[in-house]
Motif scaffolding. Structure first.
Motif, PDB file in Angstrom:
ATOM      1  N   ARG A  31      -8.269  -2.337  -2.561  1.00 17.94           N
ATOM      2  CA  ARG A  31      -6.599  -3.147  -3.788  1.00 17.94           C
ATOM      3  C   ARG A  31      -7.117  -3.028  -4.957  1.00 17.94           C
ATOM      4  NH1 ARG A  31      -3.047  -5.750   0.271  1.00 17.94           N
ATOM      5  NH2 ARG A  31      -3.517  -4.755   2.324  1.00 17.94           N
ATOM      6  N   SER A  32      -6.084  -3.662  -5.463  1.00 23.19           N
ATOM      7  CA  SER A  32      -6.136  -4.017  -7.136  1.00 23.19           C
ATOM      8  C   SER A  32      -6.634  -5.235  -8.187  1.00 23.19           C
ATOM      9  CB  SER A  32      -5.011  -3.576  -8.055  1.00 23.19           C
ATOM     10  OG  SER A  32      -3.761  -3.844  -7.529  1.00 23.19           O
ATOM     11  N   GLY A  33      -6.543  -5.590  -6.629  1.00 28.09           N
ATOM     12  CA  GLY A  33      -6.968  -7.241  -7.049  1.00 28.09           C
ATOM     13  C   GLY A  33      -7.715  -7.894  -5.937  1.00 28.09           C
ATOM     14  N   PRO A  34      -8.544  -9.147  -5.858  1.00 29.44           N
ATOM     15  CA  PRO A  34      -9.357  -9.547  -4.800  1.00 29.44           C
ATOM     16  C   PRO A  34      -8.495 -10.563  -3.862  1.00 29.44           C
ATOM     17  CG  PRO A  34      -9.977 -11.007  -6.985  1.00 29.44           C
ATOM     18  CD  PRO A  34      -8.701  -9.890  -6.960  1.00 29.44           C
ATOM     19  N   GLY A  35      -7.341  -9.823  -3.358  1.00 30.92           N
ATOM     20  CA  GLY A  35      -6.463 -10.468  -2.159  1.00 30.92           C
ATOM     21  C   GLY A  35      -5.958  -9.563  -1.424  1.00 30.92           C
ATOM     22  N   THR A  36      -5.138  -9.953  -0.279  1.00 30.63           N
ATOM     23  CA  THR A  36      -4.398  -9.327   0.434  1.00 30.63           C
ATOM     24  C   THR A  36      -2.711  -8.768   0.107  1.00 30.63           C
ATOM     25  OG1 THR A  36      -3.409 -11.432   1.189  1.00 30.63           O
ATOM     26  CG2 THR A  36      -4.863  -9.801   2.323  1.00 30.63           C
ATOM     27  N   SER A  37      -2.381  -9.662  -1.870  1.00 26.63           N
ATOM     28  CA  SER A  37      -0.994  -9.476  -2.281  1.00 26.63           C
ATOM     29  C   SER A  37      -1.044  -9.102  -3.166  1.00 26.63           C
ATOM     30  CB  SER A  37      -0.304 -11.397  -2.780  1.00 26.63           C
ATOM     31  OG  SER A  37      -1.886 -11.774  -4.017  1.00 26.63           O
ATOM     32  N   TYR A  38      -2.759  -8.699  -3.417  1.00 26.66           N
ATOM     33  CA  TYR A  38      -2.251  -7.305  -4.434  1.00 26.66           C
ATOM     34  C   TYR A  38      -1.799  -5.887  -3.635  1.00 26.66           C
ATOM     35  CZ  TYR A  38      -4.983 -10.782  -7.657  1.00 26.66           C
ATOM     36  OH  TYR A  38      -5.011 -11.196  -8.817  1.00 26.66           O
ATOM     37  N   ALA A  39      -1.892  -4.599  -4.884  1.00 26.37           N
ATOM     38  CA  ALA A  39      -1.315  -3.515  -3.836  1.00 26.37           C
ATOM     39  C   ALA A  39      -2.255  -2.486  -3.726  1.00 26.37           C
ATOM     40  CB  ALA A  39      -1.094  -2.680  -5.209  1.00 26.37           C
ATOM     41  N   VAL A  40      -3.002  -2.112  -2.745  1.00 28.16           N
ATOM     42  CA  VAL A  40      -3.495  -1.049  -2.314  1.00 28.16           C
ATOM     43  C   VAL A  40      -3.370   0.295  -3.242  1.00 28.16           C
ATOM     44  CG1 VAL A  40      -4.184   0.340  -0.178  1.00 28.16           C
ATOM     45  CG2 VAL A  40      -2.961  -1.674  -0.032  1.00 28.16           C
ATOM     46  N   LYS A  41      -4.761   0.681  -3.401  1.00 28.46           N
ATOM     47  CA  LYS A  41      -5.005   2.039  -4.498  1.00 28.46           C
ATOM     48  C   LYS A  41      -5.661   3.177  -4.173  1.00 28.46           C
ATOM     49  CE  LYS A  41      -6.782   0.969  -8.671  1.00 28.46           C
ATOM     50  NZ  LYS A  41      -7.756   0.706  -9.524  1.00 28.46           N
ATOM     51  N   LYS A  42      -6.207   2.642  -2.233  1.00 28.22           N
ATOM     52  CA  LYS A  42      -7.313   3.720  -1.419  1.00 28.22           C
ATOM     53  C   LYS A  42      -7.420   2.606  -0.439  1.00 28.22           C
ATOM     54  CE  LYS A  42     -11.135   5.301  -2.206  1.00 28.22           C
ATOM     55  NZ  LYS A  42     -11.762   6.482  -2.697  1.00 28.22           N
ATOM     56  N   SER A  43      -7.967   4.022   0.970  1.00 30.85           N
ATOM     57  CA  SER A  43      -8.640   3.085   1.780  1.00 30.85           C
ATOM     58  C   SER A  43     -10.061   3.687   2.401  1.00 30.85           C
ATOM     59  CB  SER A  43      -7.104   2.835   2.919  1.00 30.85           C
ATOM     60  OG  SER A  43      -6.203   2.167   2.831  1.00 30.85           O
ATOM     61  N   TYR A  44     -10.608   2.911   2.821  1.00 35.23           N
ATOM     62  CA  TYR A  44     -12.525   3.149   3.274  1.00 35.23           C
ATOM     63  C   TYR A  44     -11.578   3.333   5.169  1.00 35.23           C
ATOM     64  CZ  TYR A  44     -13.373   2.401  -1.698  1.00 35.23           C
ATOM     65  OH  TYR A  44     -13.469   2.388  -3.060  1.00 35.23           O
ATOM     66  N   LYS A  45     -12.616   4.238   5.764  1.00 37.40           N
ATOM     67  CA  LYS A  45     -12.869   4.640   6.754  1.00 37.40           C
ATOM     68  C   LYS A  45     -13.946   4.088   7.793  1.00 37.40           C
ATOM     69  CE  LYS A  45      -9.558   7.598   7.129  1.00 37.40           C
ATOM     70  NZ  LYS A  45      -7.998   6.986   7.850  1.00 37.40           N
TER      71      LYS A  45
END
Length: 191
Positions: A31-45
């Motif tokens: 995410r763009s910041g340290p929390g679940t409310s921040y936008a997802v920038k990418k994902s890891y498998k």
């Protein structure tokens, strides 16, 4: 110019040997910041390795409020990263220390032995002239920024003493750059 090459090599070496940690969740959002409310920038498998540049406090995930800033510039919940430690493993984002002393403090100033090593590596050039790849240099590896090295405050031809003073003037920008690549995992001393 060799000074830049030496600093770049050291920086790349420090980053290429940086510790990486595996992702433990099936698909973990970065995410763009340290929390679940921040936008997802990418994902890891699951099983993918990430390099952690710093850590920050954020939204708690399963009782763990540490978030890891990856080398991709986004944050993942530490709960999903197998660091082997319940706590900080590197410096906190923003400069305060997390997992021990930061090596950055050692990089702010280079000792006499370090200056002599760079001087020996670079070689002495008393007046501006092109280096092996054609870039104008003077002293111990100073890359001229203006025509005839007009930015240099010392008179040409330089003596070895004034060339070392010029080198000492130049070094802070490289040591600062290098400090940014080092973290608490790299333990340095004054040697």
């Amino acid at each position: 110019m060799k000074l830049f090459s030496l600093a770049l090599f050291a920086a790349l070496s420090a980053t290429s040997f940086a510790k990486t940690y595996p992702i433990t969740g099936d698909t973990v959002n970065c995410r763009s910041g340290p929390g679940t409310s921040y936008a997802v920038k990418k994902s890891y498998k699951k099983g993918q390795s990430v390099s952690i540049s710093c850590q920050a406090s954020g939204t708690s995930v399963s009782g763990n409020n540490i978030w890891d800033k990856t080398s991709d510039g986004c944050y993942v919940a530490d709960y999903y990263v197998k660091t082997g430690v319940n706590g900080y493993v590197t410096t906190k984002c923003g400069g305060s220390s997390g997992g021990g002393g930061s090596s950055g403090s050692y990089c702010k100033k280079i000792n006499t032995a370090g200056v002599n090593l760079v001087a020996q590596w670079e070689g002495f050039v008393p007046s501006p002239k092109p280096d092996p790849i054609g870039l104008p240099t003077v002293g111990y590896g100073h890359l001229c920024q203006k025509k005839n090295c007009a930015e240099v405050k010392y008179k040409f031809p330089l003596s070895q003493t004034t060339a070392k003073q010029l080198l000492s003037d130049d070094l802070p920008k490289y040591t600062k750059c290098l400090a940014g690549y080092l973290n608490s995992k790299v333990k340095l001393n004054d040697n």
